[in-house]
Write an enzyme that holds these catalytic residues in place. Structure first.
Site, PDB file in Angstrom:
ATOM      1  N   GLY A   1     -13.137  41.215 -27.894  1.00  0.00           N
ATOM      2  CA  GLY A   1     -12.241  41.026 -26.746  1.00  0.00           C
ATOM      3  C   GLY A   1     -10.833  41.458 -27.070  1.00  0.00           C
ATOM      4  N   ASN A   2      -9.898  41.110 -26.212  1.00  0.00           N
ATOM      5  CA  ASN A   2      -8.496  41.461 -26.467  1.00  0.00           C
ATOM      6  C   ASN A   2      -7.575  40.349 -25.957  1.00  0.00           C
ATOM      7  OD1 ASN A   2      -7.768  42.038 -23.601  1.00  0.00           O
ATOM      8  ND2 ASN A   2      -9.289  43.675 -23.858  1.00  0.00           N
ATOM      9  N   HIS A   3      -6.283  40.546 -26.189  1.00  0.00           N
ATOM     10  CA  HIS A   3      -5.314  39.474 -25.925  1.00  0.00           C
ATOM     11  C   HIS A   3      -4.770  39.460 -24.503  1.00  0.00           C
ATOM     12  CE1 HIS A   3      -5.023  37.633 -29.784  1.00  0.00           C
ATOM     13  NE2 HIS A   3      -4.786  38.786 -30.391  1.00  0.00           N
TER      14      HIS A   3
END
Ligand code: CTP
Length: 414
Positions: free
Chosen positions: A207-209
């Site tokens: 995933g990412n932020h």
């Protein structure tokens, strides 16, 4: 510090306005509350006095020596009316001054925000619609209410927007009085927001932020500018569901692609604010991957489709109307090959969208923060700086640029 006047109408949602009062006092503003007499059937004056730290009166004949019915409206930097009942908006639209709140509305020259709450039939009645139109014509911002459970067992449009959202919109109007013109009425807008999650096994993902805040702010502002809005949302840090926005949840880039290409087919405006993973694991394990004795297992990745570029191709093929405006985002850092804007210009050409919103990132900027800054680059060569401000303020400036493209019809043509 600003002077905020909060008018409270006589509806069951009056209790929710206590959180709105808190929002403004905690930001350091001076808050005066003016309930209608009917509002005091729901929440007592003592509650409003304790929360605002100021005396509360309802009648034009209270505090006559201070000429309160004139002074409070004149002094205000922002008036928020919540809940704005059908009766209260009718009185405001007619210019009545039969209590302290309506009298104050007649003397206020600052931005005025109405947050309506009533039963669906009352909201949809022609009389209310005409009053809302009158108030908007005169420059007031009348929020589109949320849909959902109302008092009793009925459900539909007419629910008071969440107090946090009323606070955000109030802050926006303090920053920029003309931030929410009703210029997107009748248009269908699809916004993607948040990050995608690419599953590795039933419990893990890549995933990412992305917080989703900018995309949510865009959906919120577009809905309050009159558009019918669908928000296709990936993972977020829960920015709060905007009122009058249909939310469709997705996990992976492939799901996002499916939803966006389907929904873009009928949209007037498509905004790709989601942070899409460029790669996904080739295989998703059916059961939890074990540590094993041989150390880490390499993850083989394949490339995700470029959804934004795909939407542009769909438009070229005619699957999406040539009139549909397509907007992309680019988070850039400068490097040896060029600055943030050089990379933005190249990406606008590469993706073929009509408008690209470029954010400078790195050094803690943009991701997960409350504020944002950047540029709007349009396909016809226009470059507009988007000054530093809250993501809600940024959303209103971005929608100004989008509305300009809709008006001028300057789409990307190749
Ligand atoms: N985007 C998309 N599909 C992807 C990746 C990105 O639709 N697979 C969209 C994003 O929502 C955003 C825009 O494309 O609107 C810019 O994404 P970005 O990742 O910055 O672009 P890239 O083409 O991946 O460029 P870079 O070489 O900088 O990674």
């Amino acid at each position: 510090m600003s002077h905020i006047l909060i008018g409270v109408g006589g509806g069951i949602a009056a209790y929710k306005v206590c959180s709105v009062i808190r929002h403004f006092t905690e930001a350091g503003h001076d808050v005066r509350v003016i309930p209608t007499r009917a509002a005091l059937n729901f929440v007592g004056a003592a509650t409003f006095e304790a929360l605002s730290g100021n005396p509360v009166s309802t009648d034009v004949f209270d505090d006559v020596d201070e000429v309160a019915h004139v002074a409070l409206g004149r002094k205000a930097d922002l008036v928020v009316v919540a809940p704005a009942t059908a009766d209260l908006m009718a009185r405001a639209a007619a210019g009545r001054a039969d209590d302290l709140l309506t009298a104050s509305l007649l003397t206020a020259t600052c931005p005025v925000l109405f947050a309506p709450a009533m039963h669906t039939e009352m909201w949809e009645h022609q009389a209310t619609a005409a009053n809302v139109a009158t108030l908007r014509e005169r420059g007031a911002t009348v929020m589109t209410p949320a849909s959902g459970r109302l008092t009793g067992t009925d459900s539909g449009p007419g629910r008071l927007p969440e107090p946090g959202e009323i606070g955000l919109i109030g802050d926006l109007l303090l920053d920029r009085a003309d931030a929410l013109p009703h210029d997107l009425a009748g248009l269908e807008v699809v916004v993607s927001a948040g990050g995608t999650r690419e599953a590795l096994d039933p419990v893990r993902y890549l995933g990412n932020h992305s917080s989703g805040k900018q995309g949510y702010a865009l959906a919120r502002a577009a809905a309050q500018r009159g558009a019918r809005v669908t928000l296709v949302a990936g993972a977020t840090t829960d920015p709060g569901d905007p009122a009058a926005v249909e939310i469709v949840n997705i996990d992976s880039a492939m799901e996002l692609e499916r939803e966006m290409s389907r929904r873009a087919a009928t949209a007037d405006i498509v905004i790709m604010a989601a942070a899409v993973a460029d790669f996904r694991p080739v295989a998703v394990a059916g059961s939890k991957i074990k540590k094993g004795d041989d150390g880490p297992v390499p993850i083989e990745l394949s490339t995700n489709p470029d959804i934004l570029a795909g939407l542009v191709r769909q438009r070229v093929r005619g699957d999406i109307s040539a009139e549909t405006v397509i907007v992309g985002f680019a988070a850039e850092t400068g490097d040896a090959d060029g600055g943030v804007l050089d990379h933005g210009r190249a990406k606008l050409r590469r993706k073929g969208c009509d408008l690209l919103i470029v954010n400078a990132v790195g050094d803690g900027r943009a991701f997960g923060t409350e504020d944002n800054t950047g540029w709007a680059l349009s396909a016809d060569g226009r470059e507009t700086a988007l000054p530093f401000g809250s993501k809600t303020l940024m959303a209103s400036r971005i929608l100004d640029e989008v509305a300009a493209v809709v008006r001028n019809g300057d789409r990307h043509i190749d």
